[in-house]
Motif scaffolding. Structure first.
Motif, PDB file in Angstrom:
ATOM      1  N   VAL A 146       0.816  -1.443   0.102  1.00 32.68           N
ATOM      2  CA  VAL A 146      -0.061   0.031  -0.064  1.00 32.68           C
ATOM      3  C   VAL A 146       0.962   1.083  -0.032  1.00 32.68           C
ATOM      4  CG1 VAL A 146      -1.514   1.674   1.607  1.00 32.68           C
ATOM      5  CG2 VAL A 146      -2.123  -1.133   1.045  1.00 32.68           C
ATOM      6  N   TRP A 147       1.911   1.298   0.820  1.00 39.09           N
ATOM      7  CA  TRP A 147       2.447   2.620   1.072  1.00 39.09           C
ATOM      8  C   TRP A 147       3.694   2.662  -0.162  1.00 39.09           C
ATOM      9  CZ3 TRP A 147       2.462   6.611   4.630  1.00 39.09           C
ATOM     10  CH2 TRP A 147       1.744   6.252   5.550  1.00 39.09           C
ATOM     11  N   LEU A 148       4.119   1.670  -0.661  1.00 34.43           N
ATOM     12  CA  LEU A 148       4.946   1.668  -1.932  1.00 34.43           C
ATOM     13  C   LEU A 148       4.203   1.947  -2.986  1.00 34.43           C
ATOM     14  CD1 LEU A 148       7.587  -1.090  -1.238  1.00 34.43           C
ATOM     15  CD2 LEU A 148       8.000   0.985  -1.105  1.00 34.43           C
ATOM     16  N   TYR A 149       3.106   1.275  -3.434  1.00 39.08           N
ATOM     17  CA  TYR A 149       2.405   1.926  -4.390  1.00 39.08           C
ATOM     18  C   TYR A 149       2.040   3.106  -4.510  1.00 39.08           C
ATOM     19  CZ  TYR A 149      -1.815   1.885  -7.438  1.00 39.08           C
ATOM     20  OH  TYR A 149      -2.585   2.009  -8.578  1.00 39.08           O
ATOM     21  N   SER A 150       1.413   3.680  -3.457  1.00 34.97           N
ATOM     22  CA  SER A 150       1.166   4.894  -3.232  1.00 34.97           C
ATOM     23  C   SER A 150       2.298   6.224  -3.560  1.00 34.97           C
ATOM     24  CB  SER A 150       0.318   5.248  -1.876  1.00 34.97           C
ATOM     25  OG  SER A 150      -0.290   4.460  -1.527  1.00 34.97           O
ATOM     26  N   SER A 151       3.438   5.576  -2.973  1.00 37.68           N
ATOM     27  CA  SER A 151       4.549   6.682  -3.239  1.00 37.68           C
ATOM     28  C   SER A 151       5.124   6.600  -4.739  1.00 37.68           C
ATOM     29  CB  SER A 151       5.701   6.135  -2.353  1.00 37.68           C
ATOM     30  OG  SER A 151       5.300   6.384  -0.946  1.00 37.68           O
ATOM     31  N   LEU A 152       5.113   5.224  -5.446  1.00 34.39           N
ATOM     32  CA  LEU A 152       5.717   5.035  -6.734  1.00 34.39           C
ATOM     33  C   LEU A 152       4.569   5.776  -7.767  1.00 34.39           C
ATOM     34  CD1 LEU A 152       7.566   3.895  -8.693  1.00 34.39           C
ATOM     35  CD2 LEU A 152       6.260   2.069  -8.800  1.00 34.39           C
ATOM     36  N   GLU A 153       3.225   5.801  -7.497  1.00 31.87           N
ATOM     37  CA  GLU A 153       2.275   6.337  -8.445  1.00 31.87           C
ATOM     38  C   GLU A 153       2.472   7.853  -8.322  1.00 31.87           C
ATOM     39  OE1 GLU A 153      -2.073   5.054  -9.321  1.00 31.87           O
ATOM     40  OE2 GLU A 153      -2.045   6.504  -7.745  1.00 31.87           O
ATOM     41  N   THR A 154       2.529   8.121  -7.064  1.00 33.52           N
ATOM     42  CA  THR A 154       2.667   9.868  -7.030  1.00 33.52           C
ATOM     43  C   THR A 154       3.952  10.511  -7.642  1.00 33.52           C
ATOM     44  OG1 THR A 154       1.467   9.598  -4.944  1.00 33.52           O
ATOM     45  CG2 THR A 154       2.224  11.788  -5.395  1.00 33.52           C
ATOM     46  N   LEU A 155       4.925   9.587  -7.119  1.00 31.94           N
ATOM     47  CA  LEU A 155       6.360  10.138  -7.871  1.00 31.94           C
ATOM     48  C   LEU A 155       6.384  10.211  -9.367  1.00 31.94           C
ATOM     49  CD1 LEU A 155       9.191  10.737  -6.979  1.00 31.94           C
ATOM     50  CD2 LEU A 155       9.850   8.286  -7.062  1.00 31.94           C
ATOM     51  N   ILE A 156       5.842   9.243  -9.966  1.00 31.42           N
ATOM     52  CA  ILE A 156       5.628   9.412 -11.692  1.00 31.42           C
ATOM     53  C   ILE A 156       4.996  10.676 -11.731  1.00 31.42           C
ATOM     54  CG2 ILE A 156       4.945   8.242 -13.715  1.00 31.42           C
ATOM     55  CD1 ILE A 156       5.049   5.682 -12.200  1.00 31.42           C
ATOM     56  N   CYS A 157       3.857  11.002 -11.101  1.00 30.80           N
ATOM     57  CA  CYS A 157       2.965  12.062 -11.416  1.00 30.80           C
ATOM     58  C   CYS A 157       3.887  13.287 -11.279  1.00 30.80           C
ATOM     59  CB  CYS A 157       1.609  12.207 -10.563  1.00 30.80           C
ATOM     60  SG  CYS A 157       0.862  13.647 -10.646  1.00 30.80           S
ATOM     61  N   ILE A 158       4.561  13.367 -10.271  1.00 31.51           N
ATOM     62  CA  ILE A 158       5.558  14.705  -9.997  1.00 31.51           C
ATOM     63  C   ILE A 158       6.404  14.668 -10.943  1.00 31.51           C
ATOM     64  CG2 ILE A 158       7.212  15.439  -8.347  1.00 31.51           C
ATOM     65  CD1 ILE A 158       4.415  15.638  -7.450  1.00 31.51           C
ATOM     66  N   VAL A 159       7.290  13.491 -11.501  1.00 27.73           N
ATOM     67  CA  VAL A 159       8.295  13.759 -12.545  1.00 27.73           C
ATOM     68  C   VAL A 159       7.890  14.225 -13.822  1.00 27.73           C
ATOM     69  CG1 VAL A 159       9.855  12.274 -13.788  1.00 27.73           C
ATOM     70  CG2 VAL A 159       9.571  11.906 -11.614  1.00 27.73           C
ATOM     71  N   LEU A 160       6.247  13.608 -14.215  1.00 27.11           N
ATOM     72  CA  LEU A 160       5.965  14.229 -15.396  1.00 27.11           C
ATOM     73  C   LEU A 160       5.491  15.571 -15.256  1.00 27.11           C
ATOM     74  CD1 LEU A 160       3.394  11.247 -16.310  1.00 27.11           C
ATOM     75  CD2 LEU A 160       5.573  11.749 -17.528  1.00 27.11           C
ATOM     76  N   SER A 161       5.023  16.001 -14.057  1.00 23.90           N
ATOM     77  CA  SER A 161       4.391  17.580 -13.909  1.00 23.90           C
ATOM     78  C   SER A 161       5.866  18.556 -13.930  1.00 23.90           C
ATOM     79  CB  SER A 161       3.739  17.849 -12.688  1.00 23.90           C
ATOM     80  OG  SER A 161       2.595  17.105 -12.925  1.00 23.90           O
ATOM     81  N   SER A 162       6.883  17.973 -13.203  1.00 26.44           N
ATOM     82  CA  SER A 162       8.040  18.889 -13.210  1.00 26.44           C
ATOM     83  C   SER A 162       8.779  19.258 -14.491  1.00 26.44           C
ATOM     84  CB  SER A 162       8.866  18.377 -12.335  1.00 26.44           C
ATOM     85  OG  SER A 162       9.534  17.009 -12.461  1.00 26.44           O
TER      86      SER A 162
END
Length: 308
Positions: A146-162
């Motif tokens: 749960v914690w790793l999945y949530s972190s990874l999904e959000t991290l990809i989103c941040i990389v794309l937005s930045s």
């Protein structure tokens, strides 16, 4: 056009001039944050120190409460600082950090609730096999995923937005939100939009489908089961359902507000509702689970009386 990371700061334009009322708002928000931290920490400590609560149901609840503290920490200190500020700006790095915290919190909330519903499904529908199918190792694995999945999904989103090129740095929110930031882009946002849809499906729709599946199976057992089975289902599932409905309402409004024109809704109401899932869930969950779960309620009474 400049890369989003080239902007030194973002302007949060949803704030209004409160005058001297800002000190009242600051005090109210601070008290709310103190209550949230105290209530969640109290239940977490209670679950940790009471060996009789070292069961999968309460371990998953502990993970949910830790997530509430995590999400609150990503919002309230920032909100308190902005209420007292006259400029309402946030550095680019701090903005992306807040997006990461809040999106990880939201994704983790749905995933935690999905795991908790699966646990209730096993306990009610497969009681004889529950201890063999929900072992300590599986509990640890579920929480880790749960914690790793949530972190990874959000991290990809941040990389794309930045990596986007932006034409402005004004976000119409009281905190940093990814979708309004993406709407500032001058460059192509097709990848961001596609990933946003996929991420929403896996972070919201998939957990909700798993929860629906679990409750359909539980309902079937309740319809043909004994009165004791129905009582057990109601006592352990009602807090979970209340938490799910409360959080889903807040998330749905935030998704609609981010993606559709809601200028017909008063601006102050939009601000309050955008903060709903970030404030009411951490506040209500300790009350819901603390009052509705008899095992926790019975253990809380002597501790509260000792404190008083």
């Amino acid at each position: 056009m400049v890369n989003s990371t080239d902007f030194p700061f973002f302007i949060l334009s949803a704030y209004v001039d409160l005058g001297r009322l800002k000190y009242f708002c600051f005090t109210a928000v601070l008290l709310l944050y103190i209550v949230i931290v105290a209530a969640n920490v109290f239940l977490i400590v209670l679950i940790c120190i009471k060996r009789s609560l070292h069961e999968p149901m309460y371990v998953f609840l502990c993970s949910l409460l830790v997530n509430e503290l995590y999400g609150s920490a990503g919002l309230f200190p920032f909100l308190l600082q902005q209420i007292l500020s006259d400029t309402h700006i946030v550095s680019t790095s701090a903005c992306f950090l807040q997006i990461y915290c809040l999106y990880t919190y939201a994704c983790g909330e749905f995933c935690n609730l999905a795991v908790m519903s699966y646990d209730r499904y096993l306990a009610i529908c497969c009681p004889l096999h529950y201890n063999t199918r929900m072992t300590a190792n599986k509990v640890a694995l579920f929480i880790t995923v749960v914690w790793l999945y949530s972190s990874l999904e959000t991290l990809i989103c941040i990389v794309l937005s930045s990596s986007l090129e932006l034409c402005g740095n004004r976000i119409a929110q009281v905190y940093c939100d990814n979708f309004p930031l993406v709407r500032l882009a001058c460059s192509d946002t097709t990848v961001n939009n596609i990933y946003g849809i996929i991420a929403t499906i896996f972070a919201v729709v998939v957990p909700l489908v798993l929860i629906l599946f679990s409750y359909i199976r539980i309902l079937r057992i309740c319809l043909v089961g004994s009165r004791e089975t129905r009582q057990k289902a109601v006592s352990t599932c009602s807090p979970h359902l209340a938490s799910l409905i409360n959080f889903s309402f807040g998330c749905c409004f935030q998704i609609f507000q981010s993606r559709f024109n809601m200028t017909s809704v008063p601006s102050m109401l939009r601000v309050v509702l955008s903060l709903y899932f970030l404030t009411c869930q951490p506040l209500l969950n300790p009350l819901i689970y603390g009052l509705r779960l008899s095992k926790i309620r019975n253990m809380m009474k002597p501790l509260l009386f000792c404190v008083m």
